[in-house]
Motif scaffolding. Structure first.
Motif, short mmCIF file in Angstrom:
data_model
loop_
_atom_site.label_atom_id
_atom_site.label_comp_id
_atom_site.label_asym_id
_atom_site.label_seq_id
_atom_site.Cartn_x
_atom_site.Cartn_y
_atom_site.Cartn_z
N PRO A 27 49.38 42.08 42.97
CA PRO A 27 48.95 42.41 41.61
C PRO A 27 49.68 41.66 40.51
CG PRO A 27 50.00 44.29 42.68
CD PRO A 27 49.93 43.20 43.69
N PHE A 28 50.74 40.94 40.85
CA PHE A 28 51.49 40.18 39.85
C PHE A 28 51.22 38.68 39.96
CE2 PHE A 28 54.07 41.63 43.41
CZ PHE A 28 54.29 40.42 44.07
N ASP A 29 50.21 38.30 40.71
CA ASP A 29 49.87 36.88 40.89
C ASP A 29 49.20 36.30 39.66
OD1 ASP A 29 50.84 36.67 43.45
OD2 ASP A 29 48.89 36.85 44.42
N PHE A 30 49.40 35.00 39.48
CA PHE A 30 48.76 34.24 38.42
C PHE A 30 47.71 33.33 39.06
CE2 PHE A 30 53.09 35.11 37.04
CZ PHE A 30 52.88 35.66 35.80
N TYR A 31 46.58 33.18 38.40
CA TYR A 31 45.50 32.31 38.87
C TYR A 31 44.92 31.52 37.71
CZ TYR A 31 45.20 34.49 43.46
OH TYR A 31 45.47 34.91 44.74
N LYS A 32 44.33 30.39 38.05
CA LYS A 32 43.60 29.62 37.05
C LYS A 32 42.17 29.44 37.54
CE LYS A 32 43.59 25.69 34.04
NZ LYS A 32 44.34 24.58 33.51
N VAL A 33 41.21 29.81 36.70
CA VAL A 33 39.78 29.69 37.01
C VAL A 33 39.07 29.22 35.75
CG1 VAL A 33 37.71 30.92 37.74
CG2 VAL A 33 39.92 31.65 38.60
N ASN A 34 38.29 28.16 35.88
CA ASN A 34 37.48 27.67 34.74
C ASN A 34 38.28 27.54 33.45
OD1 ASN A 34 35.21 27.69 36.43
ND2 ASN A 34 34.82 29.84 35.95
N GLU A 35 39.43 26.90 33.55
CA GLU A 35 40.30 26.66 32.39
C GLU A 35 40.86 27.94 31.77
OE1 GLU A 35 41.32 23.52 31.87
OE2 GLU A 35 40.01 23.09 33.55
N VAL A 39 46.57 36.84 35.00
CA VAL A 39 47.51 37.61 35.80
C VAL A 39 46.69 38.81 36.27
CG1 VAL A 39 48.46 38.94 33.87
CG2 VAL A 39 49.78 38.68 35.96
N LEU A 40 46.81 39.15 37.55
CA LEU A 40 45.91 40.13 38.11
C LEU A 40 46.14 41.54 37.59
CD1 LEU A 40 45.60 38.85 41.76
CD2 LEU A 40 44.19 38.34 39.77
N GLY A 41 47.37 42.01 37.61
CA GLY A 41 47.67 43.35 37.13
C GLY A 41 47.16 44.42 38.07
N GLY A 42 47.26 45.66 37.64
CA GLY A 42 46.77 46.77 38.45
C GLY A 42 47.89 47.61 39.02
N ARG A 43 47.50 48.48 39.94
CA ARG A 43 48.45 49.41 40.56
C ARG A 43 49.05 48.76 41.80
NH1 ARG A 43 45.53 54.57 42.26
NH2 ARG A 43 44.68 53.13 43.77
N ILE A 44 50.36 48.93 41.99
CA ILE A 44 51.05 48.37 43.15
C ILE A 44 51.20 49.44 44.24
CG2 ILE A 44 53.20 47.34 43.97
CD1 ILE A 44 53.52 46.15 41.16
N LEU A 50 43.56 46.17 42.12
CA LEU A 50 43.57 45.08 41.15
C LEU A 50 42.60 45.34 40.01
CD1 LEU A 50 43.60 42.07 43.62
CD2 LEU A 50 45.53 43.20 42.53
N LEU A 51 42.99 44.94 38.83
CA LEU A 51 42.14 45.08 37.65
C LEU A 51 41.25 43.86 37.43
CD1 LEU A 51 44.69 46.57 35.09
CD2 LEU A 51 42.88 47.77 36.30
N PRO A 53 38.64 40.80 38.16
CA PRO A 53 37.48 40.67 39.05
C PRO A 53 37.84 39.85 40.29
CG PRO A 53 37.00 39.81 36.84
CD PRO A 53 38.44 40.20 36.87
N SER A 54 37.18 40.14 41.41
CA SER A 54 37.50 39.45 42.66
C SER A 54 37.24 37.95 42.59
CB SER A 54 36.71 40.06 43.82
OG SER A 54 35.33 39.91 43.61
N ASP A 55 36.36 37.50 41.70
CA ASP A 55 36.10 36.06 41.55
C ASP A 55 37.36 35.29 41.19
OD1 ASP A 55 33.47 36.34 42.12
OD2 ASP A 55 32.72 35.77 40.14
N ILE A 56 38.28 35.94 40.51
CA ILE A 56 39.51 35.28 40.08
C ILE A 56 40.29 34.80 41.30
CG2 ILE A 56 41.72 35.58 38.88
CD1 ILE A 56 39.15 35.47 37.09
N THR A 57 40.44 35.67 42.30
CA THR A 57 41.21 35.29 43.48
C THR A 57 40.41 34.44 44.45
OG1 THR A 57 40.65 37.35 44.61
CG2 THR A 57 42.68 37.31 43.31
N ILE A 58 39.11 34.56 44.43
CA ILE A 58 38.26 33.80 45.35
C ILE A 58 38.08 32.36 44.86
CG2 ILE A 58 35.93 33.59 46.30
CD1 ILE A 58 35.87 36.72 46.25
N LYS A 59 37.75 32.21 43.60
CA LYS A 59 37.46 30.89 43.04
C LYS A 59 38.67 30.22 42.39
CE LYS A 59 32.66 32.06 41.98
NZ LYS A 59 31.70 32.27 40.91
N GLY A 60 39.68 31.01 42.10
CA GLY A 60 40.81 30.48 41.34
C GLY A 60 41.86 29.80 42.18
N THR A 61 42.76 29.13 41.49
CA THR A 61 43.93 28.48 42.10
C THR A 61 45.13 29.38 41.86
OG1 THR A 61 43.04 26.29 41.64
CG2 THR A 61 45.41 26.45 42.04
#
Length: 126
Positions: A27-35, A39-44, A50-51, A53-61
Motif C-alpha cells: 500500500p505504500f508503493d509508488f507507480y507511474k502510469v500515463n505521465e 502512491v497506492l495508499g489504503g489499509r495495511i 488498496l485505494l 484503481p487496479s490499473d495503476i499496478t497492472i499498467k504502471g511502472t
C-alpha cells in the motif's frame, strides 16, 4: 523519496525485485502510469486494502523508494554508507559485500546513488 521511471526501468531490466512483500503489491508503493505518479495508499492491517484503481499496478511502472533500495542491499548481505557531499554536489553510496568487495555509486539524490550501486551489483552478477 522514490526513483524516476527511467532508473526504475533500468533496475527492472537487470532483475531488481524487492526483498519484502515479495511478488505482492504494498500500500505504500509508488507507480507511474500515463505521465501520472501515484502512491497506492489504503489499509495495511489486518488485511491490505488498496485505494488506487487496479490499473495503476497492472499498467504502471513500480518506482522503488529509498527504503526499497536500502532494504535490498541489506537483504542481499551488503553493508553500506551514504555520504552527503557539499550542498549541490550529490551523494555517494559505498556498499561492501561479505567478501570485502566495495561497490560505489554517485548521484544527485540518495535514491539515484543507491540505484547506481545496485545497477553495478546486478550487472556484475549476470
Amino acid at each position: 523519496m522514490y526513483l524516476s521511471e527511467t532508473s526504475a526501468l533500468r533496475l527492472k531490466e537487470l532483475g531488481f525485485k524487492r526483498t519484502y512483500y515479495i511478488d505482492e503489491i504494498a500500500p505504500f508503493d509508488f507507480y507511474k502510469v500515463n505521465e501520472e505518479e501515484w502512491v497506492l495508499g489504503g489499509r495495511i492491517l489486518p488485511e491490505g486494502d488498496l485505494l488506487a484503481p487496479s490499473d495503476i499496478t497492472i499498467k504502471g511502472t513500480w518506482l522503488p523508494s529509498l527504503t526499497d533500495l536500502m532494504t535490498w542491499l541489506a537483504d542481499n548481505n551488503y553493508t553500506y554508507t551514504l555520504e552527503c557531499k557539499e550542498r549541490g554536489h550529490g551523494y555517494v553510496v559505498q556498499a561492501l559485500d561479505s567478501e570485502g568487495h566495495t561497490t560505489k555509486g554517485k548521484g544527485g539524490t540518495a535514491e539515484l546513488a543507491f540505484c547506481k550501486v545496485i545497477e553495478h551489483i546486478l550487472k556484475s552478477t549476470r
